[in-house]
Design a protein around this motif. Structure first.
Motif, PDB file in Angstrom:
ATOM      1  N   ASP A 120       0.822  -1.470  -0.301  1.00  0.00           N
ATOM      2  CA  ASP A 120      -0.108  -0.019   0.114  1.00  0.00           C
ATOM      3  C   ASP A 120       0.473   0.734  -0.080  1.00  0.00           C
ATOM      4  N   TYR A 163      -9.852  -4.322   2.415  1.00  0.00           N
ATOM      5  CA  TYR A 163      -9.244  -3.403   1.604  1.00  0.00           C
ATOM      6  C   TYR A 163      -9.830  -2.999   0.546  1.00  0.00           C
ATOM      7  N   HIS A 167     -10.630   1.072  -0.402  1.00  0.00           N
ATOM      8  CA  HIS A 167     -10.211   1.353  -0.949  1.00  0.00           C
ATOM      9  C   HIS A 167     -11.011   0.914  -2.635  1.00  0.00           C
TER      10      HIS A 167
END
Length: 218
Positions: A120, A163, A167
């Motif tokens: 990330d 995640y 995102h």
């Protein structure tokens, strides 16, 4: 079994891993390579050339057929030296992250979170995650073992979905290279593995996130 240009293709782990990683069919034993020795461009090669971070996480060995199909070019899936050289080159040249051999769900979850945190830090990345022991347990006809690994895989998927939720430019793809054992559940909910080898059953592909509509008809 498939036949391309007169060549019979019995696609096992390495054949389908190569197909998923490169978009090209090859013959068994070959990883990231055609039968004539041509090295295929993998999705890792493309991502690295674009400056994206890359990583492989597997509960199996990095020398397993699936990780090798994504990260190496060799004419024999058992050629450990060639495969390791390719993987070491990815690490040295591009910083590719490799993690393998998680023995428990807790260790697996910690590893996934750690790798996602590392990746990330880059603007974009590609990560291949493999739960390698569903297949192994089905080969040995251990329904309970396969079921436990399916639960572990499901929990890992939960981490990737979480995640992706935070995102929204992330695409999550979930599929398999093949089915093994013909696993099914009885009416009272018990898993059964009647065979000890790969079957011809179709496997699903699930897509979530940005670009998921591309896979709507598969």
């Amino acid at each position: 079994m498939l036949s391309v240009n007169g060549i019979k293709l019995f696609l096992g782990d390495e054949g389908t891993a190569t197909a998923m990683a490169t978009g090209h069919l090859t013959v068994n034993k070959y990883v990231g390579m055609l039968p004539d020795g041509t090295e295929l461009t993998t999705i890792f090669d493309v991502a690295n050339a674009m400056g994206k971070a890359t990583g492989i996480v597997t509960t199996d060995s990095l020398l397993g057929a699936t990780p090798s199909g994504f990260s190496a070019h060799a004419n024999d899936r058992d050629d450990s030296d060639d495969i390791l050289k390719c993987q070491q080159k990815l690490m040295l040249d591009h910083g590719t992250i490799f993690r393998c051999g998680m023995s428990s769900t807790k260790t697996c979850e910690a590893t996934v979170n750690e790798v996602l945190s590392e990746l990330d830090q880059s603007e974009q990345f590609f990560l291949m995650y493999e739960e390698g022991y569903i297949d192994k347990n089905c080969h040995s006809q251990s329904a309970s073992g396969a079921f436990e690994c399916m639960i572990r895989f499901n929990q890992a998927i939960g981490l990737f979905m979480e995640y992706a939720f935070y995102h929204p430019d992330t695409l999550v793809l979930i599929t398999a290279d093949h089915e093994t054992g013909g696993l099914y559940f009885t009416e009272d909910g018990n898993p059964v593995v009647p065979y000890d080898d790969h079957t011809s059953a179709n496997v699903p592909i699930f897509a979530y996130g940005e670009g998921a509509e591309v896979f709507a008809d598969f």
